[in-house]
Design a protein around this motif. Sequence first.
Motif, short mmCIF file in Angstrom:
data_model
loop_
_atom_site.label_atom_id
_atom_site.label_comp_id
_atom_site.label_asym_id
_atom_site.label_seq_id
_atom_site.Cartn_x
_atom_site.Cartn_y
_atom_site.Cartn_z
N SER A 242 -6.37 1.92 -3.16
CA SER A 242 -5.47 2.39 -3.81
C SER A 242 -5.38 2.23 -5.41
O SER A 242 -5.28 3.16 -6.15
N ALA A 243 -5.30 0.89 -5.58
CA ALA A 243 -5.33 0.46 -7.05
C ALA A 243 -6.55 1.01 -7.75
O ALA A 243 -6.24 1.32 -8.88
N PHE B 190 2.46 6.42 -5.82
CA PHE B 190 2.09 6.88 -6.88
C PHE B 190 0.66 7.68 -6.90
O PHE B 190 0.50 8.68 -7.65
N GLU B 191 0.08 7.43 -5.83
CA GLU B 191 -1.33 8.47 -5.80
C GLU B 191 -0.85 9.81 -5.33
O GLU B 191 -1.48 10.80 -5.83
N ALA C 19 -6.88 -1.61 1.61
CA ALA C 19 -6.31 -0.51 1.42
C ALA C 19 -5.45 -0.38 0.16
O ALA C 19 -5.54 0.36 -0.58
N VAL C 20 -5.19 -1.57 -0.09
CA VAL C 20 -4.22 -1.80 -1.46
C VAL C 20 -5.20 -1.75 -2.53
O VAL C 20 -5.11 -1.22 -3.59
N VAL D 185 0.78 -1.42 0.08
CA VAL D 185 0.06 -0.14 -0.08
C VAL D 185 0.83 1.31 -0.14
O VAL D 185 0.43 2.35 -0.55
N ASP E 94 -5.48 -4.46 5.24
CA ASP E 94 -4.60 -4.26 4.44
C ASP E 94 -5.02 -4.40 2.85
O ASP E 94 -4.71 -3.50 2.25
N LEU F 134 -6.18 4.67 -8.77
CA LEU F 134 -5.04 4.89 -9.52
C LEU F 134 -5.65 4.57 -11.03
O LEU F 134 -5.59 5.34 -12.17
N LEU G 74 2.01 1.92 -3.55
CA LEU G 74 0.51 2.55 -4.50
C LEU G 74 0.45 3.85 -3.90
O LEU G 74 0.04 4.90 -4.85
N ARG G 75 0.55 4.17 -2.85
CA ARG G 75 0.33 5.66 -2.09
C ARG G 75 1.29 6.37 -2.65
O ARG G 75 1.08 7.83 -3.00
#
Lengths: 134, 222
Positions: free
Chosen positions: B47-48, A54-55, B43-44, A48, B40, B51, A51-52
Amino acid sequence: MTENFKPKITLFHCINAFGDADELALNGKDTCEIQTVKMACSSMVKDVFLLRAFEAGADGVVVLVCPEGQCRFLEGNIRAKKRVAWVQNLLDEIGLDGRRLSLGNMAAGDNAAADQTINNLLKNLAEVGPNPAV
Amino acid sequence: MIVGEQKPIAEIKAIIAPYKKILIMGCGTCVKTCFAGGEDEVAVLASALRLACKKDGQDIEIEEITVERQCEDEFIQEGAPAVSRNEAVLSLACGAGVQALARRFVKTPALPGVNTTFIGVLEKQGVFTEECSGCGNCGLAVFGGICPVTRCAKKLLNGPCGGSQNGKCEVNPDTDCAWQLIIERLRILGQMDNLRIYIPPKNWQPSLSGGPRKMVREDHMI
């Protein structure tokens, strides 16, 4: 890639492998902007967090870890490697391109290796361009 | 525990496509343990998806919450305020959890983000194996604690088929022959006489047939 593209790179690094981004030959040059995230061990890298990054606007992300077999916490760099591979696949799946994320092994103080890893990422970013999700 | 696997991102994107505001709800029990739908993983995924949607120029707001167990009303009611703020809930629980949400929040679509696969165990780090089929009539006492209904590819109940090689199943050479395991275990337990017990053709009525099963405990009903 546009001529004006100056990639933003988030650099996650283990403090045992790498001390200070100021020591990077690339830092301060007009090639990229580097933001660093220090970790006690590269195993603190979680999917995470990558990825964050990139966010938050990163065009590319680098994770610097100790060479295999030299992690002071034994398997931290192995875990980091697997998580980076997982997120690379995820980035491919969502269309951001996994080449935006890379992992580099470096022995403590081997800043030339760090520069090399970042240079390789910059070459990838020249192909894939800025982060399309910003 | 129930083992599940998160759906591919492309499929999840298609499922949530009609909505602009979604809540991703995780579950802190089985799916957390198998890395499919815990906090977890919520959250991933969030976020994915942010994006991916931003890359495609799609507006989406994603809220995240994880409750202890999505199959129980007592826990999912904690998510009621979050559910009311969103157009749909993408649940990362097993099928039971998704349906519990649908039952409780009638006006909010409950969407599945996980494929529920089997009842199993953590065989070793990172490896989950199916062990129980929920057949409704457990014979593990006879089989030395190893279930041929689940672990024998042919569901044989009275001994091996004879097709195994080096302890591996002839149907799938990656799988241990369940009957070899049973015999080895019965030998350790000193219960080889169990092999003489004739098991009649299985009555599948207690199993998944004829609609959803129900178990009632009157002693727990007030």
